[in-house]
Design a protein around this motif. Structure first.
Motif, PDB file in Angstrom:
ATOM      1  N   ALA A  33       0.988  -1.167   0.185  1.00  0.00           N
ATOM      2  CA  ALA A  33      -0.001   0.026   0.005  1.00  0.00           C
ATOM      3  C   ALA A  33       0.869   1.252  -0.083  1.00  0.00           C
ATOM      4  N   MET A  34       0.371   2.234  -0.667  1.00  0.00           N
ATOM      5  CA  MET A  34       1.006   3.538  -0.848  1.00  0.00           C
ATOM      6  C   MET A  34      -0.033   4.394  -0.660  1.00  0.00           C
ATOM      7  N   GLY A  35       0.041   5.579  -0.151  1.00  0.00           N
ATOM      8  CA  GLY A  35      -0.818   6.698   0.119  1.00  0.00           C
ATOM      9  C   GLY A  35      -0.263   8.004   0.629  1.00  0.00           C
ATOM     10  N   TRP A  36      -1.276   8.719   1.003  1.00  0.00           N
ATOM     11  CA  TRP A  36      -1.109  10.078   1.101  1.00  0.00           C
ATOM     12  C   TRP A  36      -1.513  10.634   2.552  1.00  0.00           C
ATOM     13  N   PHE A  37      -0.838  11.261   3.193  1.00  0.00           N
ATOM     14  CA  PHE A  37      -1.129  11.935   4.679  1.00  0.00           C
ATOM     15  C   PHE A  37      -1.292  13.532   4.519  1.00  0.00           C
ATOM     16  N   GLY A  47      -4.618  10.756   7.116  1.00  0.00           N
ATOM     17  CA  GLY A  47      -4.737   9.841   5.894  1.00  0.00           C
ATOM     18  C   GLY A  47      -5.830  10.292   5.063  1.00  0.00           C
ATOM     19  N   VAL A  48      -5.450  10.625   3.892  1.00  0.00           N
ATOM     20  CA  VAL A  48      -6.543  11.090   2.948  1.00  0.00           C
ATOM     21  C   VAL A  48      -6.829  10.167   1.849  1.00  0.00           C
ATOM     22  N   GLY A 112     -11.459   1.268   8.421  1.00  0.00           N
ATOM     23  CA  GLY A 112     -12.214   2.603   7.976  1.00  0.00           C
ATOM     24  C   GLY A 112     -11.394   3.698   8.007  1.00  0.00           C
ATOM     25  N   ARG A 113     -10.220   3.695   8.131  1.00  0.00           N
ATOM     26  CA  ARG A 113      -9.319   4.945   8.355  1.00  0.00           C
ATOM     27  C   ARG A 113      -7.726   4.397   8.206  1.00  0.00           C
TER      28      ARG A 113
END
Length: 132
Positions: A33-37, A47-48, A112-113
């Motif tokens: 997983a990769m993401g943006w905060f 975390g968005v 859920g977050r």
């Protein structure tokens, strides 16, 4: 050595659009997983959006659904975050994050977050300022 380098931040008017870029290097292959905060101290960041590198799963925080779009280009090892339309409350430093333990995405979906503790690699951040 894993490196995440963000770019694309800046000063933008409300109602406009922006695309943030995270260039990834040294990362092991796999469906991680990769993401943006966004936000300040690591443990307090919001975390968005995140996604599995395969593209099979995505997550968006309720506060940004409909305005944020996360995507990736596997050939370029790049993660993107598009924001449209921008709101003043989007003003923040945005951080790219990644994990290599393999269970972040399922945990995000179960909870859920997104929580910062799920991600063990971080970029240095890129600042977004939205003016009225």
């Amino acid at each position: 050595q894993v490196q995440l380098v963000e770019s694309g931040g800046g000063l933008v008017q409300a109602g406009g659009s922006l695309r943030l870029t995270c260039t990834v290097s040294g990362f092991p292959s796999g469906d991680y997983a990769m993401g943006w905060f966004r936000g300040g101290p690591a443990e307090e960041r919001e975390g968005v959006a995140c996604m599995s590198w395969s593209g099979g799963s995505t997550y968006y925080a309720e506060s940004v659904k409909g305005r944020f779009t996360i995507s990736r280009d596997t050939a370029k090892n790049t993660l993107y975050l598009e924001i449209q339309p921008l709101k003043r409350e989007d003003t923040a430093t945005y951080y790219c994050a990644a994990e290599d333990h393999g269970w972040a995405m399922t945990t995000v979906q179960a909870l859920g977050r997104m929580t910062p503790a799920l991600f063990n690699y971080w970029g240095q951040g890129t600042q977004v300022i939205v003016s009225s």
